[in-house]
Design an enzyme around this catalytic site. Structure first.
Site, mmCIF file in Angstrom:
data_model
loop_
_atom_site.group_PDB
_atom_site.id
_atom_site.type_symbol
_atom_site.label_atom_id
_atom_site.label_comp_id
_atom_site.label_asym_id
_atom_site.label_seq_id
_atom_site.Cartn_x
_atom_site.Cartn_y
_atom_site.Cartn_z
ATOM 1 C CG ASP A 102 -22.665 31.575 116.275
ATOM 2 O OD1 ASP A 102 -21.672 30.993 117.126
ATOM 3 O OD2 ASP A 102 -23.455 30.869 115.715
ATOM 4 C CG LEU A 107 -18.320 40.911 114.152
ATOM 5 C CD1 LEU A 107 -18.640 41.194 115.532
ATOM 6 C CD2 LEU A 107 -18.241 42.095 113.063
ATOM 7 C CG ASP A 158 -30.197 32.503 106.191
ATOM 8 O OD1 ASP A 158 -29.293 32.744 107.278
ATOM 9 O OD2 ASP A 158 -29.798 31.928 105.189
#
Ligand code: PRP
Length: 175
Positions: A102, A107, A158
């Site tokens: 995103d 990362l 989720d």
């Protein structure tokens, strides 16, 4: 959340096809090598478990966990490590497997951590790439799907409250 509020974004069959094709490409890329595959938890567990079954290679599994504090549908960018590897990564070929990129902050943080351990190589594959939200320039070697700037969940990701990771499809909330 009622079923009527959900909109199907990527059906299970399309995910399966994309994952299988990625697995074949990785099998060719790493032929003759022993790979350490690192699913990034929690979200990466389902993608990684399907992906490794499509990789015809000698591989080992390690886990890293990361979470970002923040609102329920947006990541805050403040990343913390929730689980670390147990095996040395020095001189190993490492494949990092992530569910979604995103802002890129998670990362970037995890790649920096892995690189500090001096692997022989590091490759990052993600299931979903939400490029519209990128804040930092981060290296993604392969993304199975590019997605629009919508809040998505299912297939390991989720919904608010930590539910819906067990859906086979990737869904979003109807707008
Ligand atoms: C989600 C997702 C990625 C990260 C992507 O993790 O799994 O790791 O956010 O966002 P970014 O590119 O903006 O950093 P989350 O913190 O929700 O934890 P989870 O994997 O346990 O669901």
């Amino acid at each position: 959340m009622e079923a009527g509020e959900l909109e199907l974004l990527i059906p299970a069959g399309e995910i399966e096809r994309g994952v299988r094709e990625l697995g074949s490409r990785l099998t060719k890329i790493y032929r003759g090598k022993q790979v350490v595959v690192i699913p990034l938890l929690k979200g990466g567990f389902m993608f990684a478990s399907d992906l490794i079954r499509c990789m015809d290679l000698d591989l080992q599994i390690e886990f890293l966990g990361a979470a970002s504090y923040g609102e329920q549908t947006r990541s805050s960018g403040e990343v913390r490590l929730t689980l670390d590897t147990t095996m040395p990564l020095k001189d190993r070929d490492v494949l990092l497997v992530e569910d979604i990129v995103d802002t890129g902050l998670t990362l970037a943080y995890i790649q920096k951590l892995i690189r500090s351990r001096e692997p022989a190589s590091l490759r990052t594959v993600v299931l979903l790439d939400k490029t519209a939200r990128r804040k930092v320039d981060v290296e993604v070697d392969e993304a199975v799907f590019d997605i629009p700037d919508r809040f998505v969940f299912g297939y390991g990701l989720d919904s608010p409250g930590g539910f819906h990771r067990n859906l086979s499809d990737i869904v979003t909330i109807r707008e």
